[in-house]
Design an enzyme around this catalytic site. Sequence first.
Site, mmCIF file in Angstrom:
data_model
loop_
_atom_site.group_PDB
_atom_site.id
_atom_site.type_symbol
_atom_site.label_atom_id
_atom_site.label_comp_id
_atom_site.label_asym_id
_atom_site.label_seq_id
_atom_site.Cartn_x
_atom_site.Cartn_y
_atom_site.Cartn_z
ATOM 1 N N GLU A 56 0.824 -1.202 0.000
ATOM 2 C CA GLU A 56 0.000 0.000 0.000
ATOM 3 C C GLU A 56 0.862 1.257 0.000
ATOM 4 O O GLU A 56 0.564 2.227 -0.704
ATOM 5 C CB GLU A 56 -0.928 0.002 1.222
ATOM 6 C CG GLU A 56 -2.007 -1.069 1.174
ATOM 7 C CD GLU A 56 -2.989 -0.964 2.329
ATOM 8 O OE1 GLU A 56 -4.159 -0.619 2.087
ATOM 9 O OE2 GLU A 56 -2.568 -1.226 3.481
ATOM 10 N N GLU A 78 -2.688 -9.263 3.617
ATOM 11 C CA GLU A 78 -3.650 -8.982 4.685
ATOM 12 C C GLU A 78 -4.681 -10.092 4.841
ATOM 13 O O GLU A 78 -5.062 -10.446 5.965
ATOM 14 C CB GLU A 78 -4.389 -7.654 4.412
ATOM 15 C CG GLU A 78 -3.562 -6.401 4.595
ATOM 16 C CD GLU A 78 -2.914 -5.936 3.310
ATOM 17 O OE1 GLU A 78 -2.607 -4.747 3.203
ATOM 18 O OE2 GLU A 78 -2.696 -6.778 2.401
#
Length: 256
Positions: A117, A137
């Site tokens: 990210e 994640e």
Amino acid sequence: MNNVIYEKRDGVAYVTLNRPEAMNAIDEATNAELEEVWRDFDADDAVDVAILTGSGRAFCAGADLKTFIPKWERANMLDVRKNFPHGLGGGLTRGQHRIYKPIIAAINGHAVGAGLEIALACDIRIASEKAKFGVFEVRHGLHQGDGGLVRLVAVAGIGVALDLTLTGREVSAQEALALRLVTRIVPSEELMQAAEETAHMIRRNSRNAVRSAKETILELIGRPLDDGLRLETLYGYSSLGDFADARARLAQFVKK
């Protein structure tokens, strides 16, 4: 600073995540240090470009799950709401992305989870041939919440975003290039040189034009075509300012 190395040379800011023992995972202290770094970078008129990289064998292994998960396990809805203006990487994923000076990610190793990210929140991504990428994640019971989905869709498209997010699989540097997650792959020993060359190419251009171009691109995201065209015209022509910079550059060009 204990977890971030911050240096400035020849108009370039060098930002190095420095928790190699934790693969440069972002904990609260690192996030706070990065927030301070980006504030200084934004305010310092002597630097025009930043290069973000990691020490050791990782770019960033994401959020430090030892501190990140317990924090949100105890959070309430108001805590979530208060977090809206802030993001990981010192706010780079949400908030500090509005710094209009370019930021280059020199991805030296693993950029996974929130590390991906953060990389996607940079403007240009150059990868070492040893770099690895992944939306990890989902392996830990959550999914991206700091711009990873938004930017994956924008950069690589819905199909790639779904593939990487739902499988949680690891992606090599070569596949990352094919998926447009990065723009270049270089040998590991040439990574910083390639990032510096890119930074100095940017610095040779008009400062006003570069910053206006980044601002304009961010403003164009999600707009209808006609609105985007009007906005590009407004920002593009107004970036000339009093025409002094363009006049001098055009005169130099004609002289050549």
